[in-house]
Design a protein around this motif. Structure first.
Motif, mmCIF file in Angstrom:
data_model
loop_
_atom_site.group_PDB
_atom_site.id
_atom_site.type_symbol
_atom_site.label_atom_id
_atom_site.label_comp_id
_atom_site.label_asym_id
_atom_site.label_seq_id
_atom_site.Cartn_x
_atom_site.Cartn_y
_atom_site.Cartn_z
ATOM 1 N N LEU A 1 72.874 88.426 -72.334
ATOM 2 C CA LEU A 1 72.409 88.375 -74.428
ATOM 3 C C LEU A 1 71.017 87.711 -74.728
ATOM 4 N N VAL A 2 71.005 86.956 -73.768
ATOM 5 C CA VAL A 2 69.119 86.610 -74.833
ATOM 6 C C VAL A 2 68.104 88.065 -74.156
ATOM 7 N N ARG A 3 68.314 89.165 -73.017
ATOM 8 C CA ARG A 3 67.230 89.926 -73.417
ATOM 9 C C ARG A 3 67.048 90.727 -74.526
ATOM 10 N N VAL A 4 68.501 90.597 -74.388
ATOM 11 C CA VAL A 4 69.078 91.839 -75.623
ATOM 12 C C VAL A 4 68.119 91.544 -76.621
ATOM 13 N N VAL A 5 68.493 90.364 -77.147
ATOM 14 C CA VAL A 5 68.025 89.675 -78.229
ATOM 15 C C VAL A 5 66.447 90.156 -78.184
ATOM 16 N N ASP A 6 65.997 89.714 -77.515
ATOM 17 C CA ASP A 6 64.834 89.220 -77.051
ATOM 18 C C ASP A 6 64.321 90.734 -76.593
ATOM 19 N N THR A 7 64.018 92.079 -76.655
ATOM 20 C CA THR A 7 64.252 93.353 -76.399
ATOM 21 C C THR A 7 64.266 94.186 -77.596
ATOM 22 N N GLY A 8 65.246 94.143 -79.095
ATOM 23 C CA GLY A 8 65.708 94.417 -79.743
ATOM 24 C C GLY A 8 66.454 95.489 -79.619
ATOM 25 N N PHE B 1 73.387 80.425 -79.760
ATOM 26 C CA PHE B 1 74.302 81.213 -78.745
ATOM 27 C C PHE B 1 73.104 81.421 -77.839
ATOM 28 N N TYR B 2 72.736 82.402 -78.484
ATOM 29 C CA TYR B 2 70.806 82.572 -77.824
ATOM 30 C C TYR B 2 70.058 81.598 -77.474
ATOM 31 N N GLU B 3 69.927 80.558 -78.754
ATOM 32 C CA GLU B 3 69.166 79.384 -78.477
ATOM 33 C C GLU B 3 69.251 78.541 -76.767
ATOM 34 N N ARG B 4 70.916 78.159 -77.505
ATOM 35 C CA ARG B 4 71.099 77.453 -76.568
ATOM 36 C C ARG B 4 70.790 78.109 -74.885
ATOM 37 N N ALA B 5 71.769 79.662 -75.124
ATOM 38 C CA ALA B 5 71.626 80.037 -73.631
ATOM 39 C C ALA B 5 69.930 80.196 -72.836
ATOM 40 N N VAL C 1 77.922 92.420 -73.528
ATOM 41 C CA VAL C 1 77.645 91.553 -74.178
ATOM 42 C C VAL C 1 79.096 91.485 -75.278
ATOM 43 N N ALA C 2 79.639 92.699 -75.436
ATOM 44 C CA ALA C 2 81.378 92.496 -75.921
ATOM 45 C C ALA C 2 82.452 91.936 -74.998
ATOM 46 N N GLN C 3 81.956 91.850 -73.810
ATOM 47 C CA GLN C 3 83.498 90.785 -72.950
ATOM 48 C C GLN C 3 82.915 89.736 -74.047
ATOM 49 N N LEU C 4 81.855 89.286 -74.147
ATOM 50 C CA LEU C 4 80.854 87.894 -74.289
ATOM 51 C C LEU C 4 81.322 87.771 -75.616
ATOM 52 N N GLU C 5 81.783 88.333 -76.430
ATOM 53 C CA GLU C 5 81.889 88.157 -77.999
ATOM 54 C C GLU C 5 83.405 88.806 -77.477
ATOM 55 N N ASP C 6 84.038 88.957 -77.387
ATOM 56 C CA ASP C 6 85.582 88.464 -76.886
ATOM 57 C C ASP C 6 86.364 87.420 -76.606
ATOM 58 N N ARG C 7 85.622 86.383 -75.345
ATOM 59 C CA ARG C 7 85.291 85.112 -74.947
ATOM 60 C C ARG C 7 85.459 84.969 -75.918
ATOM 61 N N LEU C 8 84.574 84.697 -76.529
ATOM 62 C CA LEU C 8 83.446 83.186 -77.524
ATOM 63 C C LEU C 8 84.095 83.422 -78.658
ATOM 64 N N ARG D 1 73.584 95.118 -86.165
ATOM 65 C CA ARG D 1 72.912 96.398 -85.441
ATOM 66 C C ARG D 1 72.170 96.771 -87.129
ATOM 67 N N THR D 2 70.608 96.591 -87.099
ATOM 68 C CA THR D 2 69.498 96.952 -88.608
ATOM 69 C C THR D 2 68.883 98.370 -88.277
ATOM 70 N N THR D 3 68.175 98.505 -89.453
ATOM 71 C CA THR D 3 67.224 99.269 -89.371
ATOM 72 C C THR D 3 66.344 99.259 -88.023
ATOM 73 N N ARG D 4 66.050 98.177 -87.870
ATOM 74 C CA ARG D 4 65.221 97.757 -86.768
ATOM 75 C C ARG D 4 65.656 97.853 -84.990
ATOM 76 N N GLY D 5 67.436 97.967 -85.221
ATOM 77 C CA GLY D 5 67.741 97.703 -83.505
ATOM 78 C C GLY D 5 68.607 97.374 -84.049
ATOM 79 N N LEU D 6 68.694 95.790 -83.115
ATOM 80 C CA LEU D 6 69.634 95.014 -83.049
ATOM 81 C C LEU D 6 69.193 93.785 -83.419
ATOM 82 N N SER D 7 70.436 93.324 -83.975
ATOM 83 C CA SER D 7 69.681 91.815 -84.125
ATOM 84 C C SER D 7 70.534 89.924 -84.150
ATOM 85 N N PRO D 8 70.723 88.855 -83.537
ATOM 86 C CA PRO D 8 71.618 88.145 -83.569
ATOM 87 C C PRO D 8 71.936 88.135 -85.038
#
Length: 296
Positions: free
Chosen positions: A10-17, A65-69, A37-44, A51-58
């Motif tokens: 998840l951290v890498r997805v947020v960092d890279t977008g 979650f990202y900050e604490r992870a 990521v889907a499994q993590l969302e299901d568990r939480l 999804r935005t025009t620029r890619g994925l954003s948290p």
């Protein structure tokens, strides 16, 4: 589910977008990233990404979650590094914030040796004269000059530089040198808008003299101050760090040296509430040692 592995994904997805960029960075397939990521969302039970025009954003929950992870991953890395000893070397990404001019003159030249000594380390250098939010911008260490605005910040004083009234030799040849602060009224001044807005304070024989200068040129960045002074547009007050190459060559001269100005400190500031990482400590040690060497 591998909780640490899921957090790293998840951290890498947020960092890279994006899922694809994260997959390349992690050296795994994109479907594996999406599934994790889907499994993590299901568990939480919450949506972590949108999804935005620029890619994925948290999402808001995803950002929390990202900050604490990210913090948990860093602390796990620190624990491994401590167990292995210093011989394990530094690795990961070090995000450094610094003022543009100071970094260009004094920090960038240190990076080739620093990166060569730590081949598993990457450095992201964020250059901005403004004070930015360290947590929001995921900064490991910020190099800041002057008085610290936040007294609760975790900080380490690295070095101090004298400040002087200065201008180019060509400017003084054209206009003449001031003999006292009162002579500044007859000079062109280049005023730093983020400083004291044209109030320059001098000390001499235990007394303080304040001079308000109404320079026709006011600049919002240190890089602009340098450019204006080196274009012979006037004199200014600046740290010796700011004009170190030109002072060494004689292109820039100081005046009113009998009147002292407050020096300026350089601080390493770390995000509040987080452990100072080994890579941040190593970097700040390097900067402090380099400035001591330059001063000597």
């Amino acid at each position: 589910m591998d909780r640490m592995g899921a957090m790293q994904t998840l951290v890498r997805v947020v960092d890279t977008g994006s899922f694809s960029a994260a997959a390349r960075a992690l050296n795994i397939g994109q479907p594996a990233v999406s599934k994790t990521v889907a499994q993590l969302e299901d568990r939480l039970g919450v949506r972590l990404l949108t999804r935005t025009t620029r890619g994925l954003s948290p999402t808001e929950a995803g950002l929390r979650f990202y900050e604490r992870a990210r913090r948990a991953i860093e602390e796990a890395d620190e624990a491994e590094l401590a167990a292995r000893g210093a011989g394990a070397g530094l690795h990961g990404t070090l995000r450094v914030s610094a003022a543009t001019t100071f970094a260009r003159l004094h920090v960038v030249k240190l990076l080739p040796g620093f990166l060569a000594a730590h081949p598993r380390l990457e450095v992201e250098l964020i250059l901005d004269d403004r004070v930015i939010d360290l947590v929001e911008e995921r900064i490991d260490v910020a190099l800041r000059m002057g008085d610290l605005e936040d007294s609760s910040a975790t900080a380490r004083r690295l070095a101090s530089s004298p400040r002087s009234m200065l201008a180019t030799r060509r400017y003084f040849e054209r206009v003449g040198m001031p003999a006292s602060p009162s002579d500044l009224a007859g000079h062109d001044s280049v005023v730093y808008m983020q400083g004291r807005h044209g109030t320059w304070r001098f000390r001499h024989d235990g007394t303080e003299t304040s001079v308000v200068v109404g320079g026709r040129l006011r600049v919002s960045s240190a890089e602009g101050i340098r450019s204006a002074v080196l274009a012979d547009m006037g004199l200014t007050i600046a740290s010796h760090w700011m004009f170190a190459p030109e002072m060494a060559s004689g292109e820039v001269c100081t005046v009113l040296d009998a009147w002292t100005l407050d020096p300026i400190d350089l601080w390493a500031v770390f995000p509040t509430g987080r452990l100072v990482s080994a890579k941040a400590r190593a970097f700040t040690d390097l900067v402090a040692a380099a400035l001591r060497s330059d001063a000597g």
